[in-house]
Design a protein around this motif. Structure first.
Motif, PDB file in Angstrom:
ATOM      1  N   ILE A 177     -12.278 -53.860 -15.812  1.00  0.00           N
ATOM      2  CA  ILE A 177     -12.064 -55.142 -15.417  1.00  0.00           C
ATOM      3  C   ILE A 177     -12.672 -55.678 -14.085  1.00  0.00           C
ATOM      4  O   ILE A 177     -12.112 -55.100 -13.432  1.00  0.00           O
ATOM      5  N   THR A 178     -13.382 -56.798 -14.259  1.00  0.00           N
ATOM      6  CA  THR A 178     -13.840 -57.336 -12.979  1.00  0.00           C
ATOM      7  C   THR A 178     -13.220 -58.490 -12.629  1.00  0.00           C
ATOM      8  O   THR A 178     -12.715 -59.236 -13.709  1.00  0.00           O
ATOM      9  N   LEU A 179     -13.136 -59.104 -11.449  1.00  0.00           N
ATOM     10  CA  LEU A 179     -12.654 -60.240 -10.939  1.00  0.00           C
ATOM     11  C   LEU A 179     -13.424 -60.884 -10.026  1.00  0.00           C
ATOM     12  O   LEU A 179     -13.853 -59.815  -9.140  1.00  0.00           O
ATOM     13  N   LEU A 180     -13.899 -62.280 -10.180  1.00  0.00           N
ATOM     14  CA  LEU A 180     -14.585 -62.904  -9.431  1.00  0.00           C
ATOM     15  C   LEU A 180     -15.857 -62.173  -9.010  1.00  0.00           C
ATOM     16  O   LEU A 180     -16.303 -60.999  -9.625  1.00  0.00           O
ATOM     17  N   GLN A 181     -16.887 -62.726  -8.347  1.00  0.00           N
ATOM     18  CA  GLN A 181     -18.140 -62.141  -8.215  1.00  0.00           C
ATOM     19  C   GLN A 181     -18.371 -61.028  -6.811  1.00  0.00           C
ATOM     20  O   GLN A 181     -19.421 -60.853  -6.376  1.00  0.00           O
ATOM     21  N   SER A 182     -16.929 -61.038  -6.009  1.00  0.00           N
ATOM     22  CA  SER A 182     -17.238 -60.385  -5.019  1.00  0.00           C
ATOM     23  C   SER A 182     -16.825 -58.740  -5.139  1.00  0.00           C
ATOM     24  O   SER A 182     -16.775 -58.106  -4.125  1.00  0.00           O
ATOM     25  N   GLY A 183     -16.874 -58.292  -6.154  1.00  0.00           N
ATOM     26  CA  GLY A 183     -16.823 -56.983  -6.228  1.00  0.00           C
ATOM     27  C   GLY A 183     -15.471 -56.312  -6.559  1.00  0.00           C
ATOM     28  O   GLY A 183     -15.123 -55.269  -5.489  1.00  0.00           O
ATOM     29  N   ASN A 184     -14.463 -56.728  -7.258  1.00  0.00           N
ATOM     30  CA  ASN A 184     -13.177 -56.330  -7.544  1.00  0.00           C
ATOM     31  C   ASN A 184     -13.132 -55.773  -8.875  1.00  0.00           C
ATOM     32  O   ASN A 184     -13.385 -56.602  -9.777  1.00  0.00           O
ATOM     33  N   VAL A 185     -12.712 -54.344  -8.914  1.00  0.00           N
ATOM     34  CA  VAL A 185     -12.579 -53.873 -10.215  1.00  0.00           C
ATOM     35  C   VAL A 185     -11.557 -52.957 -10.402  1.00  0.00           C
ATOM     36  O   VAL A 185     -11.042 -52.287  -9.507  1.00  0.00           O
ATOM     37  N   VAL A 186     -10.909 -53.177 -11.578  1.00  0.00           N
ATOM     38  CA  VAL A 186      -9.712 -52.341 -11.915  1.00  0.00           C
ATOM     39  C   VAL A 186      -9.912 -51.406 -13.255  1.00  0.00           C
ATOM     40  O   VAL A 186     -10.786 -51.930 -14.062  1.00  0.00           O
ATOM     41  N   LEU A 187      -9.810 -50.302 -12.970  1.00  0.00           N
ATOM     42  CA  LEU A 187     -10.292 -49.312 -14.154  1.00  0.00           C
ATOM     43  C   LEU A 187      -9.329 -48.070 -14.170  1.00  0.00           C
ATOM     44  O   LEU A 187      -8.356 -47.833 -13.356  1.00  0.00           O
ATOM     45  N   GLU A 188      -9.402 -47.602 -15.134  1.00  0.00           N
ATOM     46  CA  GLU A 188      -8.897 -46.431 -15.430  1.00  0.00           C
ATOM     47  C   GLU A 188      -9.689 -45.072 -15.371  1.00  0.00           C
ATOM     48  O   GLU A 188     -10.828 -45.147 -15.773  1.00  0.00           O
ATOM     49  N   SER A 189      -9.188 -44.079 -14.590  1.00  0.00           N
ATOM     50  CA  SER A 189     -10.025 -42.907 -14.261  1.00  0.00           C
ATOM     51  C   SER A 189      -9.097 -41.446 -14.799  1.00  0.00           C
ATOM     52  O   SER A 189      -8.217 -41.493 -14.312  1.00  0.00           O
ATOM     53  N   PRO A 190     -10.025 -40.566 -15.352  1.00  0.00           N
ATOM     54  CA  PRO A 190      -9.356 -39.431 -15.407  1.00  0.00           C
ATOM     55  C   PRO A 190      -9.528 -38.403 -14.019  1.00  0.00           C
ATOM     56  O   PRO A 190      -9.014 -37.508 -14.159  1.00  0.00           O
ATOM     57  N   CYS A 191     -10.265 -38.950 -12.970  1.00  0.00           N
ATOM     58  CA  CYS A 191     -10.180 -38.117 -12.019  1.00  0.00           C
ATOM     59  C   CYS A 191      -9.555 -38.395 -10.843  1.00  0.00           C
ATOM     60  O   CYS A 191      -8.712 -39.463 -10.816  1.00  0.00           O
ATOM     61  N   SER A 192      -9.594 -37.576  -9.727  1.00  0.00           N
ATOM     62  CA  SER A 192      -8.873 -37.858  -8.531  1.00  0.00           C
ATOM     63  C   SER A 192      -9.527 -39.201  -7.717  1.00  0.00           C
ATOM     64  O   SER A 192     -10.565 -39.808  -8.184  1.00  0.00           O
ATOM     65  N   GLU A 193      -8.743 -39.710  -6.751  1.00  0.00           N
ATOM     66  CA  GLU A 193      -9.419 -40.815  -6.107  1.00  0.00           C
ATOM     67  C   GLU A 193     -10.906 -40.598  -5.605  1.00  0.00           C
ATOM     68  O   GLU A 193     -11.812 -41.333  -5.639  1.00  0.00           O
TER      69      GLU A 193
END
Length: 179
Positions: A36-52
């Protein structure tokens, strides 16, 4: 792992244009889900199977391959990001005083950093009624006036060039998406 990616230096002043649907697709193609992205300034929420660390590496590679340039990118696990909302670095009185001085602008900001801030870089930073608070990998800033007029903000940006900044309203909107 649910996490937040914060991109730095895209879609600012007509430079490094990155359409959010294309960013979402690039990250989805890289194996991330629920992007999911929010606004045009590069904010992304996501699910990852990996470490940080692995998530950041894969995201950086996918971004560079898709858009042909690199940008600053920081990551926070959702619990770390949500912890920001629990921090109360400034009193309501301080916030209300700043907002009353100029209700037309934002006053609360968070500088996201790749690692714990070096306290020696913070010497003599607050000026003109601005206030700062040191978090774990963040610096909270309460501007007495517009951030564009704040010498403290300019000094923070110079002292921490790898930081990416979000206003408090954006932080709250990202937290809503995480929930």
């Amino acid at each position: 792992m649910r996490c937040v990616l914060l991109l730095r230096g895209i879609n600012v002043g007509g430079k490094n244009k990155v359409p959010m649907p294309a960013l979402k697709q690039a990250l989805s193609d890289a194996g991330f889900t629920e992007v999911i992205t929010l606004l045009q300034s590069g904010n992304v929420v996501l699910e990852s199977p990996c470490s940080e660390e692995e998530t950041l590496s894969v995201a950086r590679k996918a971004f560079a391959e898709r858009f042909g340039f690199s940008c600053g990118m920081l990551i926070r696990e959702s619990a770390q990001f949500n912890a920001l909302l629990g921090e109360k670095p400034f009193s309501m009185e301080e916030i209300e005083r700043a907002e009353a001085a100029d209700p037309a602008v934002e006053h609360r900001y968070v500088y996201f950093l790749p690692c714990m801030p070096d306290r020696t870089r913070l010497a003599a930073l607050p000026e003109d009624g601005d206030r700062i608070f040191l978090g774990v990998r963040e610096i909270h800033l309460l501007c007495a006036q517009s951030i564009r007029l704040s010498r403290t903000a300019a000094r923070l940006t110079a002292a921490f060039p790898d930081a990416t900044v979000r206003n408090w309203n954006t932080v709250e909107k990202i937290a809503e998406i995480i929930r």
